[in-house]
Design a protein around this motif. Structure first.
Motif: not given
Ligand code: F0G
Length: 435
Positions: A225-226, A243-244, A251-253, A285-287
């Motif tokens: 994903i990243a 996405v940042q 990048e991560v969501p 870290i994504p939620k």
């Protein structure tokens, strides 16, 4: 590859040598985790994925991330081309919801579910350990995947399925690929209890997600994903991305939403994101947000009650048979993942799951089995409740393919309309539809 690892109990921190066949801590019964010496990991090799340089770019899927897999350099993986699944941008449903919405379609793995990622690592480990056979309890997908990998590895394979509660596509796979399939008079939790004892007594290797090596394969969902967000390797939609972005980090969501059954996958994906951060490749870290079916939601109950431990659901029930589980073995890891990532847990009804399955299929062309649709059903509910904020970037994991459960799909959709073999009759039937 990294050989610098050992098994560690997540509860009492007791450690065990890597060649020991063990699923829970001998001292306290806690779950085990594969613990690496991260200072020995070649971060540049992993980061080279982004630069698309060297031989790394030619490697696809799970073994692309071999620096973070527990094997020596000379291992030869048992592989069927698992991983490297597409990340879809879902503009239509995203717009409806007001979030930036992606689906990671794990149903496009070779056997049709994310289990292949865990099995390529688990069965490779089984051969390395020299076991005489492999086994699992399963709601269907684990057994389908294990049967295929066992066939590739020429290992005897034993599978315990809850009687009458396994979707047809999954059963077809397990039988066709030559596993010894048993229909257990009980539910998944009963099957797991029996297979754990069987494996201990008969020296057969257990490949349910209580086996920590399975989760090592599944954590690569986080890496992919990243990587896909960083490279813009996203299927569909406009190229405009919110996405940042940062040149220094992958990048991560903001959030990852997924169905939770035995709770291995949410634990594994969380571990993957933690490793990327530990190695300095990502900033956050994504939620982690877990979704269960209302009739099988012990983790949701524990999360909402602020409890440290789950109370098992004795008679779990849902049309999403893949997650029809009342006593998830990886609950301690999952609760930790949810809480420490500032995530959430929510339950959805069977009707909400079916509606989400149909929406994903018709608005986005993404065909998933019911359990997988629970992630999108949960996302909708959490947006409405204001728990997911409107501008968040969210990745839902579609864990299994639509074709896994054809009977359910046929039962919730309109039946084909029978017509005589003439154009006139066809036109008449179409006109009647619009009346
Ligand atoms: N989605 C699908 C399609 C699954 O098959 C499973 C689990 C899950 C989600 C939940 O993943 O257990 O890691 O929380 N299926 C297992 C099996 C139990 O036997 O196939 P989890």
């Amino acid at each position: 590859m990294t050989e610098a690892y050992e098994l560690e109990c997540i509860k009492c921190k007791e450690s065990y040598p890597k060649d020991e066949i063990l699923y829970v801590c001998r001292r306290c019964g806690g779950l085990l985790d594969v613990k690496y010496d991260y200072s020995a990991v070649n971060v540049d090799e992993i980061d080279a994925c982004v630069g698309k340089i060297g031989e790394r770019a030619a490697l696809k899927g799970v073994w692309r991330f071999r620096e973070l897999l527990p094997f020596s350099e000379d291992v030869s993986p048992v592989s069927i081309g698992e991983g490297n699944t597409p990340l879809y941008r879902c503009e239509r449903l995203g717009k409806k919801l007001g979030v930036e919405f992606f689906v990671k379609h794990e149903g496009l793995n070779p056997t049709g579910s994310f289990k292949d990622r865990g099995m390529t690592v688990g069965v490779t480990k089984a051969l390395e350990l020299g076991v005489r056979g492999v086994a699992c309890a399963s709601t269907g997908n684990t057994s389908a995947s294990l049967a295929v990998f066992a066939a590739r590895a020429s290992l005897p394979c034993y599978v315990l399925l809850p009687k009458g509660k396994v979707a047809l596509g999954k059963l077809a796979q397990a039988i066709m690929h030559g596993a010894k399939v048993f229909s257990l008079q009980g539910n998944f939790d009963d099957a797991l209890r029996v297979v754990v004892e069987f494996c201990e007594q008969e020296n057969v290797y257990l490949l349910n997600s209580v086996n920590p090596f399975r989760l090592e394969g599944q954590k690569t969902i986080a890496f992919e994903i990243a990587l896909q967000l960083t490279l813009g390797d996203v299927v569909g939609g406009s190229s405009e991305r919110s996405v940042q972005k940062s040149r220094d980090y992958w990048e991560v969501p903001d959030r990852v939403v997924l169905p939770v059954g035995n709770a291995g996958n949410i634990s594994a994906i969380f571990k993957g994101f933690v490793e990327l951060k530990t190695l300095g490749l990502t900033e956050r870290i994504p939620k982690m947000t877990g979704i269960q079916a209302e009739g099988a939601a012990p983790i949701v109950h524990a999360f909402k009650a602020g409890a440290e431990e789950i109370t098992p659901v004795e008679h779990p029930e849902t049309i999403a048979t893949a997650i029809r589980i009342g006593n998830p073995v990886n609950a301690p890891k999952a609760l930790h993942a949810i809480k420490s990532s500032d995530g959430y847990a929510e339950a959805v009804s069977d009707a909400e799951i079916t509606e989400a399955q149909i929406e994903l299929a018709r608005y986005e062309g993404i065909g998933v089995e019911p359990a997988s649709a629970s992630s999108f059903a949960g996302l909708k509910k959490l947006v409405e409740a204001g728990i997911v904020e409107r501008d968040e970037s969210v990745v839902c994991i579609a864990t299994g393919n639509l074709l896994k459960d054809p009977e359910r799909a046929v039962s919730v959709c309109e039946a084909p309309i029978e017509v005589p073999a003439s154009v006139e009759a066809l036109k008449k039937a179409i006109a009647a539809q619009h009346r």
